[in-house]
Design a protein around this motif. Structure first.
Motif, PDB file in Angstrom:
ATOM      1  N   ASN A   1      24.075  51.467  16.969  1.00 38.86           N
ATOM      2  CA  ASN A   1      24.905  51.282  15.770  1.00 38.86           C
ATOM      3  C   ASN A   1      24.650  52.323  14.687  1.00 38.86           C
ATOM      4  O   ASN A   1      25.121  52.181  13.555  1.00 38.86           O
ATOM      5  N   GLY A   2      23.859  53.356  15.015  1.00 40.31           N
ATOM      6  CA  GLY A   2      23.510  54.325  13.979  1.00 40.31           C
ATOM      7  C   GLY A   2      22.518  53.787  12.978  1.00 40.31           C
ATOM      8  O   GLY A   2      22.367  54.343  11.876  1.00 40.31           O
ATOM      9  N   ILE A   3      21.818  52.716  13.350  1.00 39.63           N
ATOM     10  CA  ILE A   3      20.808  52.151  12.462  1.00 39.63           C
ATOM     11  C   ILE A   3      19.610  53.091  12.431  1.00 39.63           C
ATOM     12  O   ILE A   3      19.113  53.527  13.467  1.00 39.63           O
ATOM     13  N   SER A   4      19.126  53.401  11.249  1.00 43.26           N
ATOM     14  CA  SER A   4      18.015  54.333  11.106  1.00 43.26           C
ATOM     15  C   SER A   4      16.721  53.740  11.659  1.00 43.26           C
ATOM     16  O   SER A   4      16.486  52.533  11.589  1.00 43.26           O
ATOM     17  N   LEU A   5      15.898  54.606  12.231  1.00 46.24           N
ATOM     18  CA  LEU A   5      14.588  54.176  12.703  1.00 46.24           C
ATOM     19  C   LEU A   5      13.669  53.921  11.519  1.00 46.24           C
ATOM     20  O   LEU A   5      13.746  54.617  10.495  1.00 46.24           O
TER      21      LEU A   5
ATOM     22  N   GLU B   1       9.267  60.077   8.450  1.00 49.80           N
ATOM     23  CA  GLU B   1      10.506  59.390   8.115  1.00 49.80           C
ATOM     24  C   GLU B   1      11.621  59.935   8.999  1.00 49.80           C
ATOM     25  O   GLU B   1      11.566  61.078   9.456  1.00 49.80           O
ATOM     26  N   PHE B   2      12.635  59.116   9.215  1.00 51.14           N
ATOM     27  CA  PHE B   2      13.735  59.476  10.108  1.00 51.14           C
ATOM     28  C   PHE B   2      15.057  59.399   9.344  1.00 51.14           C
ATOM     29  O   PHE B   2      15.211  58.617   8.405  1.00 51.14           O
ATOM     30  N   GLY B   3      16.015  60.204   9.776  1.00 51.09           N
ATOM     31  CA  GLY B   3      17.308  60.213   9.107  1.00 51.09           C
ATOM     32  C   GLY B   3      18.447  60.464  10.075  1.00 51.09           C
ATOM     33  O   GLY B   3      18.317  60.275  11.295  1.00 51.09           O
ATOM     34  N   TYR B   4      19.555  60.929   9.524  1.00 48.92           N
ATOM     35  CA  TYR B   4      20.775  61.146  10.293  1.00 48.92           C
ATOM     36  C   TYR B   4      20.565  62.109  11.459  1.00 48.92           C
ATOM     37  O   TYR B   4      21.089  61.906  12.555  1.00 48.92           O
ATOM     38  N   LYS B   5      19.768  63.179  11.241  1.00 50.95           N
ATOM     39  CA  LYS B   5      19.552  64.157  12.310  1.00 50.95           C
ATOM     40  C   LYS B   5      18.915  63.536  13.542  1.00 50.95           C
ATOM     41  O   LYS B   5      19.219  63.906  14.671  1.00 50.95           O
ATOM     42  N   ASP B   6      18.034  62.582  13.325  1.00 51.71           N
ATOM     43  CA  ASP B   6      17.363  61.939  14.451  1.00 51.71           C
ATOM     44  C   ASP B   6      18.362  61.134  15.282  1.00 51.71           C
ATOM     45  O   ASP B   6      18.224  61.028  16.501  1.00 51.71           O
TER      46      ASP B   6
END
Length: 378
Positions: free
Chosen positions: A346-350, A367-372
């Motif tokens: 679902n595109g939920i961030s890690l 930390e994790f974001g959109y690129k991940d």
């Protein structure tokens, strides 16, 4: 505890180095008492920021894949072991350059790769995984010895004529169990495979040993290890994963919304499906600090994640006060099988990854974001 969970960005995994060290001291005690070697099974816990600490207590890492083997080699001193149900040909050269022990799941795999092992300049010890056809695991999904299992060589399929070049045997038959199960398993392994163990340098007891659980019987574990060492003169390896980081970590979450549909509901910024998938796979119900069973406290809620999956349900919990958006909830025992299994459905961030120590207090390691999310796709 002295960790400020309230003012930390969520969701976040927090590993408490003090609790990790407590587990490691227990494992080192077992190693010191028996002379066995204990390895970190990275499939359960691969937070390599903690590997320098773990490496002070354990003798190395064990891997289930080339990538885990690389991680162990790069981030922790000590031995690097690997087991796979079958190896890819294109991975084998790199595996041979990294690993000290390679365990094969079948004699056909051993015959396929033994010449490659012989040709390498490195000293590599090889083993065969055996299936003693004995296990006390009740759930087939976690039972390597259930009927038709693909894991390990049974006695009827054993090929003693192919033992040349084999240094040890490996069995893994346990899951979150105490040492009484191990003692009974060792008895079966001894009766079935003793004549082959006698020709080996080592035997590996695999993982699934809950050694650091409060009720774990260390005396029986030590007796089981010494039995094999003294009877056959072999080195004994253990490969605990969960026991290394058991109860040493948390997942900190915040309430996003509350609503009512026959029962009170709360939506969190943490997902069972994405961030703690074993809740759905095992299944199990993790503890939350200052919560109770449904009805135990005045306010009971069903907690769910932010995904579109209707079954993204963490469980039913009760609280002393009503939940409201912005409240912090802290899930316990979240170091194991969380970071290694999470996903971005679902595109939920890690969740971010943090480490707490007496010296450095709370540090956000990653930390994790959109690129991940995007880089996993095409």
């Amino acid at each position: 505890m002295n960790i400020d969970f309230i003012n930390i960005p969520t969701p976040v995994y927090v590993v408490d180095e003090r609790l990790l060290k407590k587990n490691l001291e227990i494992l080192k005690y077992v190693s010191d008492q028996t002379g066995c070697k204990i390895l970190l099974a990275q499939k359960a816990f691969s937070m390599y920021a903690a590997y320098p600490l773990i490496g002070k207590y354990l003798q190395g890492t064990t891997a289930s894949s080339l990538f885990e083997a690389r991680l162990g080699k790069e981030e922790m001193e000590g031995e690097v072991h690997i087991f796979s149900p079958a190896y890819k040909e294109e991975d084998m050269n790199e595996i041979l350059s990294i690993c000290d022990h390679i365990v094969f799941n079948s004699f056909s795999q051993w015959k396929k790769y033994k010449n490659k092992v012989k040709e390498t300049d490195r000293k590599i010890e090889c083993g065969i995984r055996i299936n003693p056809e004995y296990s006390e695991i009740e759930t087939d999904m976690y039972n390597p010895c259930f009927t038709g299992s693909r894991l390990g060589v049974t006695l009827s399929q054993f090929e003693p004529e192919e033992m040349e070049g084999i240094d040890g045997l490996h069995f893994h038959t346990m899951c979150e169990q105490n040492s009484d199960v191990l003692e009974r398993t060792v008895k079966v392994v001894d009766e079935k495979f003793g004549k082959y163990i006698a020709k080996c340098k080592w035997i590996n007891f695999g993982g699934g040993h809950h050694i650091t659980r409060p009720d774990y019987d260390l005396v029986t574990l030590i007796r089981s290890i010494k039995f094999m060492k003294e009877k056959y003169g072999v080195e004994v390896y253990l490969e605990p994963g969960e026991a290394v980081a058991l109860n040493a970590g948390y997942l900190v979450s915040k309430v996003l919304d509350t609503l009512h549909n026959d029962i009170d509901l709360a939506i969190l910024d943490t997902s069972a499906a994405c961030h703690m998938p074993d809740i759905l796979e095992m299944p199990y119900r993790p503890n939350i600090i200052d919560s109770g069973q449904p009805g135990e406290h005045p306010y009971t809620y069903r907690l769910g994640g932010p995904t579109c999956l209707a079954g993204d349900i963490i469980g039913d919990y009760s609280f002393k006060n009503p939940l409201k958006p912005g409240d912090t909830l802290v899930f316990c025992d979240m170091a194991i099988y969380t970071m290694v299994k999470n996903n971005t459905f679902n595109g939920i961030s890690l969740p971010a990854i943090a480490l707490y120590s007496e010296e450095n207090k709370l540090q956000i390691i990653k930390e994790f974001g959109y690129k991940d999310f995007k880089m996993r796709l095409s």
